[in-house]
Design an enzyme around this catalytic site. Structure first.
Site, PDB file in Angstrom:
ATOM      1  N   LYS A  40       0.847  -1.209   0.000  1.00 47.03           N
ATOM      2  CA  LYS A  40       0.000   0.000   0.000  1.00 47.03           C
ATOM      3  C   LYS A  40       0.881   1.257   0.000  1.00 47.03           C
ATOM      4  CE  LYS A  40      -0.167   0.044   5.061  1.00 47.03           C
ATOM      5  NZ  LYS A  40      -0.938  -0.361   6.245  1.00 47.03           N
ATOM      6  N   ARG A 134     -10.628   0.831  14.968  1.00 44.68           N
ATOM      7  CA  ARG A 134     -10.558   1.569  13.698  1.00 44.68           C
ATOM      8  C   ARG A 134     -11.531   0.872  12.765  1.00 44.68           C
ATOM      9  NH1 ARG A 134      -4.714   2.026  10.846  1.00 44.68           N
ATOM     10  NH2 ARG A 134      -5.424   0.054   9.981  1.00 44.68           N
ATOM     11  N   HIS A 166      -6.435  -6.472  12.850  1.00 45.05           N
ATOM     12  CA  HIS A 166      -5.187  -5.687  12.823  1.00 45.05           C
ATOM     13  C   HIS A 166      -4.869  -5.249  14.250  1.00 45.05           C
ATOM     14  CE1 HIS A 166      -2.067  -3.537  10.749  1.00 45.05           C
ATOM     15  NE2 HIS A 166      -2.557  -2.337  10.941  1.00 45.05           N
ATOM     16  N   ARG A 222       1.077 -10.744   7.337  1.00 47.77           N
ATOM     17  CA  ARG A 222       0.883  -9.558   6.481  1.00 47.77           C
ATOM     18  C   ARG A 222       1.907  -8.472   6.793  1.00 47.77           C
ATOM     19  NH1 ARG A 222      -4.402  -9.195   8.735  1.00 47.77           N
ATOM     20  NH2 ARG A 222      -3.717  -7.177   9.499  1.00 47.77           N
ATOM     21  N   TYR A 266      15.405  30.285   8.549  1.00 53.90           N
ATOM     22  CA  TYR A 266      14.271  31.024   9.134  1.00 53.90           C
ATOM     23  C   TYR A 266      14.297  31.015  10.661  1.00 53.90           C
ATOM     24  CZ  TYR A 266      11.937  30.951   4.553  1.00 53.90           C
ATOM     25  OH  TYR A 266      11.600  31.099   3.236  1.00 53.90           O
ATOM     26  N   CYS A 313      13.300  24.300   5.654  1.00 50.68           N
ATOM     27  CA  CYS A 313      12.396  25.196   4.928  1.00 50.68           C
ATOM     28  C   CYS A 313      11.567  24.392   3.929  1.00 50.68           C
ATOM     29  CB  CYS A 313      13.193  26.270   4.195  1.00 50.68           C
ATOM     30  SG  CYS A 313      14.424  27.078   5.234  1.00 50.68           S
ATOM     31  N   MET A 314      10.782  25.088   3.129  1.00 48.30           N
ATOM     32  CA  MET A 314       9.942  24.375   2.167  1.00 48.30           C
ATOM     33  C   MET A 314      10.787  23.614   1.147  1.00 48.30           C
ATOM     34  SD  MET A 314       6.957  25.822  -0.353  1.00 48.30           S
ATOM     35  CE  MET A 314       5.905  26.434   0.949  1.00 48.30           C
ATOM     36  N   ASP A 315      11.899  24.213   0.729  1.00 51.62           N
ATOM     37  CA  ASP A 315      12.667  23.667  -0.394  1.00 51.62           C
ATOM     38  C   ASP A 315      14.117  23.363  -0.064  1.00 51.62           C
ATOM     39  OD1 ASP A 315      10.444  24.681  -2.172  1.00 51.62           O
ATOM     40  OD2 ASP A 315      11.250  26.543  -1.360  1.00 51.62           O
TER      41      ASP A 315
HETATM   42  C1  LIG Z   1      -0.287  -1.457   6.854  1.00 51.01           C
HETATM   43  C2  LIG Z   1      -0.935  -2.713   7.250  1.00 51.01           C
HETATM   44  C3  LIG Z   1      -0.184  -3.881   7.502  1.00 51.01           C
HETATM   45  C4  LIG Z   1       1.332  -3.877   7.555  1.00 51.01           C
HETATM   46  O1  LIG Z   1       1.751  -3.255   8.749  1.00 51.01           O
HETATM   47  P1  LIG Z   1       3.302  -3.150   9.108  1.00 51.01           P
HETATM   48  O2  LIG Z   1       3.333  -2.634  10.490  1.00 51.01           O
HETATM   49  O3  LIG Z   1       3.885  -2.201   8.120  1.00 51.01           O
HETATM   50  O4  LIG Z   1       3.861  -4.511   8.960  1.00 51.01           O
HETATM   51  C5  LIG Z   1      -0.855  -5.054   7.744  1.00 51.01           C
HETATM   52  N1  LIG Z   1      -2.204  -5.069   7.761  1.00 51.01           N
HETATM   53  C6  LIG Z   1      -2.960  -3.975   7.567  1.00 51.01           C
HETATM   54  C7  LIG Z   1      -4.429  -4.048   7.638  1.00 51.01           C
HETATM   55  C8  LIG Z   1      -2.352  -2.749   7.307  1.00 51.01           C
HETATM   56  O5  LIG Z   1      -3.098  -1.660   7.115  1.00 51.01           O
END
Ligand SMILES: *Cc1c(COP(=O)(O)O)cnc(C)c1O
Length: 379
Positions: A40, A134, A166, A222, A266, A313-315
């Site tokens: 992702k 969540r 999760h 995962r 800055y 800074c920004m850049d």
């Molecule tokens: C991002 C995510 C992971 C991976 O998490 P890590 O801490 O990067 O291993 C696994 N499952 C779900 C649902 C996630 O959103």
């Protein structure tokens, strides 16, 4: 003092695809069961398609993404591996997902009905909220969700390929909530079996659990951040046989000698305490360099370590290099692999009071990303 015009290549993210491949191979061997590599958020900033291909080369059995847009980008690039997508805006094109063989992570009855209405043949992974608070179905709503899913499965409308959750503590595998969440996940699976579902894979292990907690491995792991060679607990990834895949660098834009007492950047939050040389580095918060790292984050120039002097800074930002003969065009390494003496994304995270996930996933802007088969030969 020479100015170099900002050009592509003045700031570079070099991604070592062999690191991703080797990290997946290491993780896969560690758990000895199917591994879903999470790609992702543009592969945590490493490049969605390239990271996916590298992870598959290392033995990833499937890929995890959030949006269907990410899934579509993978399919359009010819990546035909099993995919799970779990973050769907209202109106998401589930019909496309079914046709493209993209499994869908679902948290609610509404989403399940939308998928069933979009066509036959979806593979769904039902998500239970075991304690993160969540996404995920609440335990109260779970029986109705699995009942309905079992009915749709019995009618041949869809299949329930997974039941998953999760963790709330991605970085603290010893936390007491971890055990409770695994217990809650197994209880949810029992409810699903009682409703008539079977043959689904159970999964909850993120990187931290994949590295430290065999009880949480279940049927599939995962991992995300560990695939990219970062230790989710903030330690040295080499302790797990992992190596960071991203190296961020920029070229000094100009360097100049200044007297003691010179205020820098800055707000003049940094003042030189002796005659010294300042190097200007042409990346800033518009490129994902955290402003919170002002006066703190490390860089390496010519193999020597410095800290950012003054505000980001920004850049651009400034480095006080003392009497080092730093010149325009010299390479400034922001983060990479500690094995080469490079500062790490974890050090940047510490400097900015954040996590390395945010450092690598956010960097972008004017950085040019380059993929390499293998960067291990670097000096
Ligand atoms: C991002 C995510 C992971 C991976 O998490 P890590 O801490 O990067 O291993 C696994 N499952 C779900 C649902 C996630 O959103």
């Amino acid at each position: 003092m020479t100015d170099i015009p900002l050009s592509p290549g003045m700031a570079v993210l070099d991604v070592d695809l062999s690191a991703i491949t080797d990290n997946v191979r290491t993780l896969r061997a560690r758990v000895d069961r199917p591994l879903m590599a999470v790609v992702k958020a543009d592969g945590y900033g490493h490049g969605l398609v390239e990271a996916a291909r590298a992870a598959l080369a290392g033995g990833a059995d499937s890929l995890g993404v959030t949006t269907l847009g990410e899934a579509r980008a993978l399919r359009e690039a010819g990546v035909d591996a099993p995919l799970l997508s779990w973050l769907h805006a209202p109106g998401a094109d589930f019909g496309w997902a079914i046709g493209a063989g993209v499994a869908l992570g679902l948290s609610s009855l509404e989403a399940l009905e939308a998928v069933a209405a979009a066509g036959a043949g979806a593979a769904v992974h039902l998500k239970i909220d075991t304690g993160l608070g969540r996404a995920g179905c609440t335990a109260d709503d779970w029986p109705a969700l699995v009942e309905r899913a079992a009915g749709l499965a019995a009618d041949g409308r869809l299949s329930v390929a997974g039941i998953w959750s999760h963790f709330a503590f991605a970085d603290a595998p010893g936390h007491p909530t971890v055990r409770r969440q695994v217990v809650n996940l197994r209880a949810a699976a029992d409810v699903a079996r009682a409703a008539g579902l079977d043959g689904f894979a159970l999964h909850i292990a993120n990187s931290a659990a994949t590295l430290t907690d065999p009880d949480a491995w279940c049927d599939v792991v995962r991992p995300g951040v560990a695939v990219y060679g970062l230790d989710p607990m903030g330690g040295d990834p080499a302790a797990y046989g992992l190596r960071p895949a991203m190296r961020a660098s920029a070229r000094v834009l100009m360097a100049k000698d200044v007297p003691a007492g010179t205020g820098v950047s800055y707000g003049l939050t940094y003042t030189t305490n002796a005659p010294t040389r300042l190097a200007v580095v042409p990346v800033g918060y518009a490129d994902g360099i955290p402003r919170a790292a002002s006066n703190k984050a490390p860089v390496a120039i010519g193999g020597r370590r410095y800290r950012i002097a003054g505000r980001v800074c920004m850049d651009q930002f400034v480095v006080d290099v003392g009497d080092a003969p730093v010149a325009a065009g010299d390479e400034v390494v922001l983060w990479g692999d500690a094995a080469y003496g490079e500062p790490t994304a974890q050090e940047w995270a510490d400097a900015a009071d954040t996590i390395h996930y945010e450092i690598v996933a956010r960097v972008g802007g004017r950085f040019v990303r380059r993929h390499h088969d293998d960067l291990r030969g670097r000096a």
